[in-house]
Design a protein around this motif. Sequence first.
Motif, PDB file in Angstrom:
ATOM      1  N   THR A   1       0.363 -12.986  -3.468  1.00 49.11           N
ATOM      2  CA  THR A   1      -1.080 -13.191  -3.648  1.00 49.11           C
ATOM      3  C   THR A   1      -1.293 -14.146  -4.823  1.00 49.11           C
ATOM      4  O   THR A   1      -0.524 -14.113  -5.793  1.00 49.11           O
ATOM      5  N   LEU A   2      -2.336 -14.985  -4.728  1.00 45.28           N
ATOM      6  CA  LEU A   2      -2.614 -15.986  -5.765  1.00 45.28           C
ATOM      7  C   LEU A   2      -3.899 -15.625  -6.514  1.00 45.28           C
ATOM      8  O   LEU A   2      -4.964 -15.499  -5.899  1.00 45.28           O
ATOM      9  N   GLY A   3      -3.808 -15.469  -7.838  1.00 43.29           N
ATOM     10  CA  GLY A   3      -4.996 -15.175  -8.639  1.00 43.29           C
ATOM     11  C   GLY A   3      -5.514 -13.765  -8.395  1.00 43.29           C
ATOM     12  O   GLY A   3      -4.939 -13.001  -7.607  1.00 43.29           O
ATOM     13  N   THR A   4      -6.593 -13.420  -9.077  1.00 46.60           N
ATOM     14  CA  THR A   4      -7.074 -12.030  -9.028  1.00 46.60           C
ATOM     15  C   THR A   4      -8.561 -11.950  -8.672  1.00 46.60           C
ATOM     16  O   THR A   4      -9.292 -11.118  -9.186  1.00 46.60           O
ATOM     17  N   GLY A   5      -8.996 -12.850  -7.782  1.00 48.87           N
ATOM     18  CA  GLY A   5     -10.362 -12.760  -7.278  1.00 48.87           C
ATOM     19  C   GLY A   5     -10.479 -11.671  -6.218  1.00 48.87           C
ATOM     20  O   GLY A   5      -9.525 -10.926  -5.951  1.00 48.87           O
ATOM     21  N   GLY A   6     -11.667 -11.611  -5.614  1.00 52.50           N
ATOM     22  CA  GLY A   6     -11.957 -10.547  -4.654  1.00 52.50           C
ATOM     23  C   GLY A   6     -10.943 -10.449  -3.528  1.00 52.50           C
ATOM     24  O   GLY A   6     -10.390  -9.384  -3.244  1.00 52.50           O
ATOM     25  N   VAL A   7     -10.659 -11.572  -2.866  1.00 59.94           N
ATOM     26  CA  VAL A   7      -9.760 -11.550  -1.703  1.00 59.94           C
ATOM     27  C   VAL A   7      -8.355 -11.129  -2.128  1.00 59.94           C
ATOM     28  O   VAL A   7      -7.721 -10.274  -1.501  1.00 59.94           O
ATOM     29  N   SER A   8      -7.853 -11.721  -3.205  1.00 60.85           N
ATOM     30  CA  SER A   8      -6.458 -11.475  -3.592  1.00 60.85           C
ATOM     31  C   SER A   8      -6.236 -10.038  -4.052  1.00 60.85           C
ATOM     32  O   SER A   8      -5.193  -9.441  -3.749  1.00 60.85           O
ATOM     33  N   VAL A   9      -7.198  -9.475  -4.778  1.00 58.74           N
ATOM     34  CA  VAL A   9      -7.032  -8.089  -5.236  1.00 58.74           C
ATOM     35  C   VAL A   9      -7.061  -7.131  -4.039  1.00 58.74           C
ATOM     36  O   VAL A   9      -6.258  -6.197  -3.953  1.00 58.74           O
ATOM     37  N   PHE A  10      -7.961  -7.402  -3.067  1.00 57.59           N
ATOM     38  CA  PHE A  10      -7.914  -6.590  -1.841  1.00 57.59           C
ATOM     39  C   PHE A  10      -6.570  -6.752  -1.145  1.00 57.59           C
ATOM     40  O   PHE A  10      -6.018  -5.793  -0.609  1.00 57.59           O
ATOM     41  N   ALA A  11      -6.042  -7.971  -1.138  1.00 62.37           N
ATOM     42  CA  ALA A  11      -4.756  -8.201  -0.463  1.00 62.37           C
ATOM     43  C   ALA A  11      -3.649  -7.374  -1.117  1.00 62.37           C
ATOM     44  O   ALA A  11      -2.789  -6.813  -0.420  1.00 62.37           O
ATOM     45  N   VAL A  12      -3.678  -7.265  -2.449  1.00 61.26           N
ATOM     46  CA  VAL A  12      -2.673  -6.427  -3.132  1.00 61.26           C
ATOM     47  C   VAL A  12      -2.816  -4.982  -2.642  1.00 61.26           C
ATOM     48  O   VAL A  12      -1.829  -4.336  -2.261  1.00 61.26           O
ATOM     49  N   GLN A  13      -4.047  -4.485  -2.639  1.00 60.24           N
ATOM     50  CA  GLN A  13      -4.262  -3.079  -2.256  1.00 60.24           C
ATOM     51  C   GLN A  13      -3.873  -2.826  -0.792  1.00 60.24           C
ATOM     52  O   GLN A  13      -3.214  -1.836  -0.481  1.00 60.24           O
ATOM     53  N   LEU A  14      -4.304  -3.724   0.093  1.00 52.85           N
ATOM     54  CA  LEU A  14      -4.044  -3.511   1.525  1.00 52.85           C
ATOM     55  C   LEU A  14      -2.559  -3.673   1.829  1.00 52.85           C
ATOM     56  O   LEU A  14      -2.005  -2.953   2.672  1.00 52.85           O
ATOM     57  N   ALA A  15      -1.895  -4.602   1.133  1.00 57.84           N
ATOM     58  CA  ALA A  15      -0.462  -4.788   1.357  1.00 57.84           C
ATOM     59  C   ALA A  15       0.312  -3.557   0.887  1.00 57.84           C
ATOM     60  O   ALA A  15       1.212  -3.070   1.587  1.00 57.84           O
ATOM     61  N   LYS A  16      -0.047  -3.025  -0.278  1.00 63.78           N
ATOM     62  CA  LYS A  16       0.652  -1.833  -0.775  1.00 63.78           C
ATOM     63  C   LYS A  16       0.409  -0.652   0.171  1.00 63.78           C
ATOM     64  O   LYS A  16       1.311   0.133   0.460  1.00 63.78           O
ATOM     65  N   MET A  17      -0.847  -0.547   0.641  1.00 62.59           N
ATOM     66  CA  MET A  17      -1.210   0.513   1.584  1.00 62.59           C
ATOM     67  C   MET A  17      -0.354   0.449   2.852  1.00 62.59           C
ATOM     68  O   MET A  17      -0.073   1.453   3.482  1.00 62.59           O
ATOM     69  N   SER A  18       0.060  -0.788   3.214  1.00 61.48           N
ATOM     70  CA  SER A  18       0.835  -0.993   4.443  1.00 61.48           C
ATOM     71  C   SER A  18       2.338  -0.923   4.193  1.00 61.48           C
ATOM     72  O   SER A  18       3.135  -1.253   5.066  1.00 61.48           O
ATOM     73  N   GLY A  19       2.727  -0.579   2.967  1.00 59.62           N
ATOM     74  CA  GLY A  19       4.153  -0.414   2.683  1.00 59.62           C
ATOM     75  C   GLY A  19       4.873  -1.703   2.353  1.00 59.62           C
ATOM     76  O   GLY A  19       6.108  -1.782   2.453  1.00 59.62           O
ATOM     77  N   ALA A  20       4.115  -2.736   1.960  1.00 61.69           N
ATOM     78  CA  ALA A  20       4.751  -4.013   1.628  1.00 61.69           C
ATOM     79  C   ALA A  20       5.085  -4.085   0.145  1.00 61.69           C
ATOM     80  O   ALA A  20       4.581  -3.308  -0.665  1.00 61.69           O
ATOM     81  N   LYS A  21       5.943  -5.057  -0.190  1.00 61.41           N
ATOM     82  CA  LYS A  21       6.218  -5.378  -1.585  1.00 61.41           C
ATOM     83  C   LYS A  21       5.271  -6.522  -1.958  1.00 61.41           C
ATOM     84  O   LYS A  21       4.990  -7.389  -1.106  1.00 61.41           O
TER      85      LYS A  21
ATOM     86  N   GLY B   1      -4.424 -27.629  -3.991  1.00 62.23           N
ATOM     87  CA  GLY B   1      -3.697 -27.625  -5.260  1.00 62.23           C
ATOM     88  C   GLY B   1      -2.546 -26.633  -5.314  1.00 62.23           C
ATOM     89  O   GLY B   1      -1.628 -26.792  -6.132  1.00 62.23           O
ATOM     90  N   THR B   2      -2.587 -25.601  -4.478  1.00 66.11           N
ATOM     91  CA  THR B   2      -1.516 -24.587  -4.515  1.00 66.11           C
ATOM     92  C   THR B   2      -0.651 -24.604  -3.247  1.00 66.11           C
ATOM     93  O   THR B   2       0.473 -24.079  -3.259  1.00 66.11           O
ATOM     94  N   LEU B   3      -1.160 -25.198  -2.178  1.00 63.54           N
ATOM     95  CA  LEU B   3      -0.455 -25.131  -0.885  1.00 63.54           C
ATOM     96  C   LEU B   3       0.988 -25.653  -0.924  1.00 63.54           C
ATOM     97  O   LEU B   3       1.889 -25.014  -0.352  1.00 63.54           O
TER      98      LEU B   3
END
Length: 338
Positions: free
Chosen positions: A167-187, A241-243
């Motif tokens: 995940t890149l940065g800590t805005g709304g989308v990325s923080v949800f991505a951290v939570q949803l990924a952990k919820m799904s058993g991902a690293k 810029g990040t791609l």
Amino acid sequence: MKAYEIRQFGVDELVLADRDVPKPDTDEVLVRLYAASINYRDLMVVKGTYNPRMKFPTVPFSDGAGEVIEVGEGVTEWKPGDRVMPIVAQHWYDGSLTEAIRRTSLGSGPHWDGTLREYATFGAASLVRIPDHLSYEEAATLPCAAITAWHALVEAGRLKAGETVLTLGTGGVSVFAVQLAKMSGAKVISTSSSSDKIAKLRELGADEAINYRDVPEWDKAVMELTGGTGVDHVIEVGGAGTLPRSVRAVRFGGHIGMIGALSGAGSFDPVAVFMKNVRVSGIYIGSKRIFEEMNRAVEENKMRPVIDRVFPFAEARDALKYMESGSHFGKIVVRISE
Ligand SMILES: NC(=O)c1ccc[n+]([C@@H]2O[C@H](COP(=O)([O-])OP(=O)(O)OC[C@H]3O[C@@H](n4cnc5c(N)ncnc54)[C@H](OP(=O)(O)O)[C@@H]3O)[C@@H](O)[C@H]2O)c1
């Protein structure tokens, strides 16, 4: 009722106007909105960089949560007192996105007034139920950012437990991505520009975190952390810029969910995408079906959105300026009424 209106572009130009409470049509529902949340898109809409030709007046914001007050004669699925969230693209129920459907996105013009108002009518089919464990303020964060992350990871990315997500940065989308990924058993490997935010990422469950200011070649750090393989999924919110670094950090055959353009301009060489068999998906929010599937997972896991700050309705302009400062972690909410 009170409603914020864009009558000309600029955060300070937002006008708090008086409007009549709308009456629901036969197939519509009148909702009292208690909370709205901000997405980066809303800031762009208000400033005029999203659609410089947008017509006025428009009520901004696409995300909200509230209570059903009245239903039209033909509505059977909702009753007064039900807790609901409108879907962002109001006519996207399932299947593929089309231009006509995308034009029904809330907060994008006078026909599709947004959620920064006390009351609104929505088509009965364009609402979803709020998971019981969430407050209105928490629920107001889900309709855009959370679904976008879920769409990229689960729907398009077919995320499996044990895979690694960047995940890149800590805005709304990325923080949800951290939570949803952990919820799904991902690293999860996350990046941020701030050491304070990195500490918060770790509290949230991120397994590894890289400060992209201190480590500008963060793609190399990701490769080291994955033993030279690369990650399975990238939540790409930075854009041009990040791609290039995201493509270097993803594994052969991995998936990049193309979501945002926070980093502004840059150049991109597509060769590495096909030489690594990378799968790139363009992600536009998500349909009602995707929203409801995500909500089942949110409910089952009792997942709670990360809210950085709640602003009173009278301070909606300050909330937008706060988003512009980039100092938030997760979501910014406007409380419309108690
Ligand atoms: N396609 C869609 O359907 C969809 C849906 C929602 C959002 N989006 C897009 O996705 C992007 C993110 O939206 P959002 O609402 O989550 O934004 P946001 O909350 O405003 O995100 C801001 C954060 O992004 C990080 N950031 C900024 N520039 C960065 C860079 N160059 N590299 C890495 N991180 C950077 C910063 O985090 P740190 O301070 O931690 O560095 C910043 O605090 C926007 O471009 C938005 O338009 C698209």
